[in-house]
Scaffold this motif. Structure first.
Motif, PDB file in Angstrom:
ATOM      1  N   LEU A 145       2.012   3.042  -4.345  1.00 37.69           N
ATOM      2  CA  LEU A 145       2.668   2.775  -5.758  1.00 37.69           C
ATOM      3  C   LEU A 145       1.887   1.354  -6.237  1.00 37.69           C
ATOM      4  CD1 LEU A 145       5.095   2.762  -7.385  1.00 37.69           C
ATOM      5  CD2 LEU A 145       6.370   1.260  -5.898  1.00 37.69           C
ATOM      6  N   TYR A 146       1.497   0.556  -5.300  1.00 37.92           N
ATOM      7  CA  TYR A 146       0.809  -0.531  -6.023  1.00 37.92           C
ATOM      8  C   TYR A 146      -0.539  -0.546  -5.617  1.00 37.92           C
ATOM      9  CZ  TYR A 146       5.522  -1.995  -5.706  1.00 37.92           C
ATOM     10  OH  TYR A 146       6.904  -2.150  -5.810  1.00 37.92           O
ATOM     11  N   GLU A 147      -1.371  -1.497  -6.589  1.00 39.61           N
ATOM     12  CA  GLU A 147      -3.008  -1.408  -6.589  1.00 39.61           C
ATOM     13  C   GLU A 147      -3.408  -1.662  -5.154  1.00 39.61           C
ATOM     14  OE1 GLU A 147      -4.394  -0.602  -9.383  1.00 39.61           O
ATOM     15  OE2 GLU A 147      -2.818  -1.024 -10.819  1.00 39.61           O
ATOM     16  N   SER A 278      -7.914   2.116  -8.507  1.00 36.84           N
ATOM     17  CA  SER A 278      -7.405   3.019  -9.625  1.00 36.84           C
ATOM     18  C   SER A 278      -8.030   4.355  -9.398  1.00 36.84           C
ATOM     19  CB  SER A 278      -7.426   2.369 -10.906  1.00 36.84           C
ATOM     20  OG  SER A 278      -6.454   1.310 -11.136  1.00 36.84           O
ATOM     21  N   TRP A 281      -6.925   6.505  -6.906  1.00 33.95           N
ATOM     22  CA  TRP A 281      -5.608   6.985  -7.153  1.00 33.95           C
ATOM     23  C   TRP A 281      -5.658   8.248  -8.175  1.00 33.95           C
ATOM     24  CZ3 TRP A 281      -3.032   7.572 -11.918  1.00 33.95           C
ATOM     25  CH2 TRP A 281      -1.610   7.840 -11.948  1.00 33.95           C
ATOM     26  N   THR A 285      -4.160  11.825  -7.224  1.00 33.82           N
ATOM     27  CA  THR A 285      -3.466  12.445  -8.160  1.00 33.82           C
ATOM     28  C   THR A 285      -3.747  13.911  -8.431  1.00 33.82           C
ATOM     29  OG1 THR A 285      -2.707  10.209  -9.397  1.00 33.82           O
ATOM     30  CG2 THR A 285      -2.472  12.250 -10.524  1.00 33.82           C
ATOM     31  N   ALA A 402       6.528   8.903  -9.166  1.00 36.34           N
ATOM     32  CA  ALA A 402       5.741   7.661  -8.712  1.00 36.34           C
ATOM     33  C   ALA A 402       4.594   7.880  -9.283  1.00 36.34           C
ATOM     34  CB  ALA A 402       5.531   8.035  -7.261  1.00 36.34           C
ATOM     35  N   ARG A 406       3.176   4.548 -11.509  1.00 30.04           N
ATOM     36  CA  ARG A 406       1.695   3.934 -11.294  1.00 30.04           C
ATOM     37  C   ARG A 406       0.820   3.870 -12.750  1.00 30.04           C
ATOM     38  NH1 ARG A 406      -1.772   3.036  -7.160  1.00 30.04           N
ATOM     39  NH2 ARG A 406      -3.655   2.027  -7.879  1.00 30.04           N
TER      40      ARG A 406
END
Length: 702
Positions: A145-147, A278, A281, A285, A402, A406
Motif C-alpha cells: 500500500l505504501y511506497e 513505484s 509496483w 500490478t 488497493a 496506490r
C-alpha cells in the motif's frame, strides 16, 4: 443564551462540585461560560466565513479543562439536537475521556448522556478479506500500500493467525477491534485482514450485517457524544463528511490538544512517491491483472479493459525512468551530496515538471480504467455480469481497490509537481530525499502544503455547526494570531486565555545559569551542556532533560561515566510509555531517575509531584532549519515583505517553550525547578519576549 439552558448548566456544575466536594475554580467557570455563550449564540443562517461559531480557549494544566468544555457543550448540543464530537490528538486523552471524565460527568453532574469511541475502518477486522486469505491463500501481501512498505507473501504462520482470528470473531470471543487483540499483529498481515473505504464492498458484501466496522458505526449513530481523534475527523471530511462521523452541519466539534490540528491537516494532504518502489509496483500490478484475467477465464469485457491499461502502464514506466534520470542529475549537480534537496519556493525545474505532467496524465488514464474494472466487479457482485461470478467479484474488488488507492497517491504527487502554485498563495513545499529501498538506494519525492488554513476553512469551519479549539498551549507570545493563521479561523471567533490556578512564583524557579558560550557556537555550547548535566546528575532525583537534537543528546551520553549511566532512560532505546513507566517505578522505589528526551517529551508527559522536580532545557526550541516545510514557509514570508523570524520562528518557539516548561507543574501542590541553558533568553530582545509569554516563574540568573 436562554435562561433554561443557563440554569441547566449552572445546576450541573453545582451538582458536580458538591458530589466531588470541590470548590468552584475561577478559570473553569470562565471557560464554561465562554463555550456555552459561543455555542448557544450560533445562528444557523449566519456567514460561517466570519468564524463567529468558533471559540478558541487556552486552558493550562489545573484548570479542569475537559470537565469545563463537557459541562458547557453537552447541554447546548442536547437542546439544539446536535451531535457532539470531541476530537483529541493522543490516545491517552481519549482514554481519559472514556474511562474517567465522561463517566464522572454522568455520575457526578447528573447529566444524562450516551457516548462512544469512533475508530477508522482500518482498526476493524474484515471477515470477507480474512476468509479470502484463508481459503484462497492469495498473494495479497504482495500488494504494497505504501511506497516504503516491503512486499512479502503471506506465509503459513500468517495463515494460521488469520484462521485463529476468524474463529475467535465468528464464535463471539473477539469483537473484531484490533485494539482489543490480546497480542499485537504485524501491520503487513493486518492490512490483509482489514479494509478501507476503497476496498470495502459495503452492502454488497455477504458479511455486511455482521461487519464489526458497520456494527460500531450503527451504535455511534445512537449516541449523543462521539470521541474521535483528529485524523479520523479529517479523514471523514476528506470523504465529504458524514461518512464515518456525524454530518458536519449537524455537529458541534471540540478539538482538544488543538495545537496539533494544523500539522495533522497538512499531513492529510502530503504525498510521497519513491521511484524504484513505484516501478516495482507497476510490474506487480501487471502480474496481478494477468492473474485476474486468468481466474476470469479471459472474460471478453474484462480483457478489453485490462488491454486498455497496457498503454498508460507502459507510459508510466517510461516516465518513471526519465523522472529518475532527472533526479539523479539534480543530485549529482550538488557538490556536497546532500541526502535531501528542497526545491526553492516549491518550484519544480521545467524538464522535471514536464515529465511529471506526462506521468500524471498517464496515471489519470490508468485510474479511469482501473475504476471501470472495479465498477465491473461491483456489477459482478450484484450478479449483473454474465460469466463473472459474484465470488470472483468480491475477491478481486478489494485487491483492485488497493491498486486504485496506490495509483491515486502517485497521481496526486505527480500532479503537485506538475502544477505551479498560484503566486498569491502560500506555496507547497516540494523536496526529494535519498532513502534505503528494497534493492539499494531509492529517491523519494515529497509534497506537502505549507499551510492547511484554506483547506480547514473550506472543509471544516465553513461546514460545521460550531467548534471549540482548546489546548494548554494555543497562544504564541501571549496572542492567538499565530493559531488563527495556521488554522484559517476568522477574526470573529471568540478567544479566551483561562487564568491558571497555580502560584507559579512560589512553586517553581526558572534558572538561567552563567554560560561561557551560546547555541550559536554549537560545539562549544554542547560541550558546556554536557559538563552542566554531569554536575546535576549527582543530586538528581527526578529529572527530565530536553535536548535540541539527537546529535546533542548522543554527545552528552557519551561524556557521562558508566557509573552514572544506570539510572538514565533515553528516548529511542525504549518506547515513550515504557520510559515513563520505568521512571515512575524507580522514583517509587526511592531511586533517582533521569529521562533524556527530545521534542516529543516536551508535551504529553504527566509526571506530578515527586515524579518530576527538575526540568533542564538545553536551548531555546527554535524550529529545525533544514525542515523543508518550515524552510519553504520562511522563504515565502521573506519574499512577501514579512520578517519570518519575528512573524513565525519566535512565536513558534514561544509555544514550544511554554509546553516544555509546563512539564514541571502538574498539580497545585507541585514544586520544582526549570533550568534553561541558553543565555539568549536574557541577552536578546526576542528572549525577553519569550520570557514575558511564560508563566511568572521566579527567575534566577547567575
Amino acid at each position: 443564551m436562554d435562561q433554561a439552558l443557563k440554569t441547566t448548566i449552572q445546576e450541573a456544575y453545582s451538582t458536580f462540585l458538591a458530589s466531588r466536594e470541590l470548590k468552584a475554580r475561577y478559570g473553569q467557570k470562565l471557560m464554561i461560560a465562554e463555550i456555552a455563550r459561543c455555542f448557544a449564540a450560533i445562528n444557523a443562517t449566519a456567514d460561517t466565513a466570519e468564524s463567529a461559531h468558533i471559540c478558541l480557549v487556552e486552558a493550562g494544566t489545573g484548570t479542569g479543562k475537559t470537565i469545563a468544555y463537557l459541562l458547557a457543550a453537552v447541554p447546548v448540543a442536547q437542546q439544539q439536537n446536535k451531535k457532539l464530537v470531541v476530537a483529541t490528538a493522543t490516545v491517552a486523552l481519549q482514554e481519559q475521556l472514556l474511562l474517567k471524565d465522561l463517566p464522572m460527568l454522568i455520575s457526578d453532574a447528573g447529566i444524562e448522556l450516551t457516548y462512544g469511541l469512533a475508530k477508522g475502518r482500518g482498526r476493524y477486522f474484515c471477515t470477507s478479506n480474512a476468509e479470502q486469505l484463508v481459503t484462497q491463500q492469495t498473494d495479497l501481501g504482495q500488494v504494497a500500500l505504501y511506497e516504503d512498505e516491503a512486499a512479502r507473501k503471506i506465509d503459513q504462520a500468517d495463515l494460521d493467525k488469520a484462521k485463529t482470528l476468524l474463529s475467535l470473531y465468528v464464535s463471539g470471543e473477539w469483537d473484531g477491534d484490533r485494539d482489543s487483540l490480546p497480542d499485537p499483529l504485524e501491520d503487513v498481515l493486518w492490512y490483509s485482514l482489514t479494509s478501507d473505504h476503497i476496498r470495502c464492498t459495503n452492502r454488497r458484501c455477504r458479511h455486511f450485517s455482521s461487519c464489526p466496522f458497520f456494527q460500531a458505526r450503527q451504535e455511534l449513530e445512537k449516541v449523543d457524544l462521539v470521541v474521535a481523534n483528529h485524523d479520523l475527523v479529517l479523514a471523514d471530511l476528506a470523504l465529504g463528511g458524514g461518512m464515518i462521523l456525524p454530518a458536519p452541519e449537524d455537529t458541534l466539534y471540540i478539538f482538544d490538544e488543538g495545537h496539533h490540528l494544523a500539522a495533522k491537516a497538512r499531513g492529510h494532504f502530503a504525498y510521497q512517491l519513491s521511484i524504484k518502489a513505484s516501478r516495482r509496483w507497476l510490474n506487480r500490478t501487471s502480474r496481478s491483472l494477468n492473474k485476474l484475467l486468468n481466474e476470469a477465464n479471459n472474460h471478453a469485457l474484462l480483457a478489453e479493459k485490462v488491454a486498455r491499461l497496457t498503454t498508460p502502464m507502459a507510459e508510466m514506466e517510461q516516465n518513471l525512468q526519465q523522472w529518475e534520470q532527472l533526479l539523479q542529475q539534480l543530485l549529482a549537480d550538488k557538490s556536497h551530496q546532500e541526502q535531501k534537496y528542497r526545491f526553492a519556493g516549491g518550484r519544480i525545474p521545467e524538464p522535471l515538471q514536464m515529465c511529471c505532467d506526462q506521468f500524471s496524465r498517464s496515471s489519470q488514464r490508468g485510474l479511469q480504467i482501473l475504476e471501470q474494472i472495479t465498477d465491473l466487479l461491483k456489477q459482478a457482485m450484484d450478479g449483473e455480469v454474465a460469466d463473472l461470478s459474484q465470488a470472483l467479484g468480491e475477491i478481486w474488488y478489494a485487491q483492485l481497490g488497493a491498486l486504485v488507492f496506490r495509483l491515486q497517491g502517485m497521481y496526486w504527487l505527480a500532479r503537485s509537481y506538475a502544477t505551479p502554485d498560484q503566486p498569491s498563495i502560500v506555496p507547497t513545499a516540494r523536496w526529494i530525499a535519498l532513502v534505503d529501498g528494497n534493492d539499494g538506494q531509492d529517491i523519494a519525492c515529497h509534497s506537502s502544503p505549507v499551510s492547511a488554513a484554506e483547506t480547514l476553512q473550506t472543509h471544516l469551519w465553513n461546514a460545521c455547526y460550531g467548534a471549540v479549539v482548546t489546548s494548554a498551549t494555543l497562544t504564541a507570545l501571549g496572542h492567538f494570531e499565530r493559531i488563527r493563521e495556521d488554522l484559517g479561523i476568522g477574526p470573529q471567533a471568540a478567544s479566551l486565555q483561562v487564568p491558571s490556578p497555580f502560584d507559579f512564583a512560589n512553586a517553581a524557579e526558572l534558572h538561567i545559569p552563567a554560560m561561557r558560550s551560546d547555541p550559536g557556537q554549537a560545539e562549544a555550547h554542547t560541550r558546556e551542556v554536557a559538563e552542566y548535566i554531569q554536575q546535576q546528575l549527582g543530586d538528581a532525583t527526578a529529572l527530565l532533560v530536553l535536548f535540541s537534537s539527537w546529535q546533542q543528546m548522543r554527545y552528552v551520553l557519551e561524556q557521562i561515566p558508566d557509573n552514572m549511566n544506570n539510572n538514565i532512560l533515553v528516548q529511542g532505546r525504549l518506547a515513550k510509555h515504557e520510559i515513563l513507566r520505568r521512571h515512575r517505578e524507580q522514583v517509587d522505589k526511592g531511586e533517582a531517575s533521569v529521562i533524556f528526551g527530545l521534542a516529543s517529551f516536551a508535551e504529553g508527559v504527566d509526571l506530578p509531584g515527586d515524579y518530576l522536580t527538575h526540568v533542564i532545557i538545553t536551548k531555546l526550541p527554535f524550529s529545525v532549519p533544514d525542515d523543508p516545510v518550515d524552510a519553504t514557509l520562511t522563504e515565502w514570508m521573506s519574499g512577501n515583505g514579512l520578517n519570518p523570524f519575528e512573524h513565525w520562528v519566535v512565536p513558534m518557539a514561544s509555544m514550544r517553550l511554554t509546553q516544555a516548561t509546563g512539564r514541571l507543574l502538574r498539580t497545585e501542590h507541585d514544586r520544582g525547578r526549570i533550568t534553561l541553558l541558553d543565555r539568549r533568553m536574557l541577552t536578546r530582545r526576542y528572549g525577553r519576549q519569550l520570557q514575558a509569554a511564560l508563566p511568572p516563574y521566579r527567575l534566577i540568573t547567575a
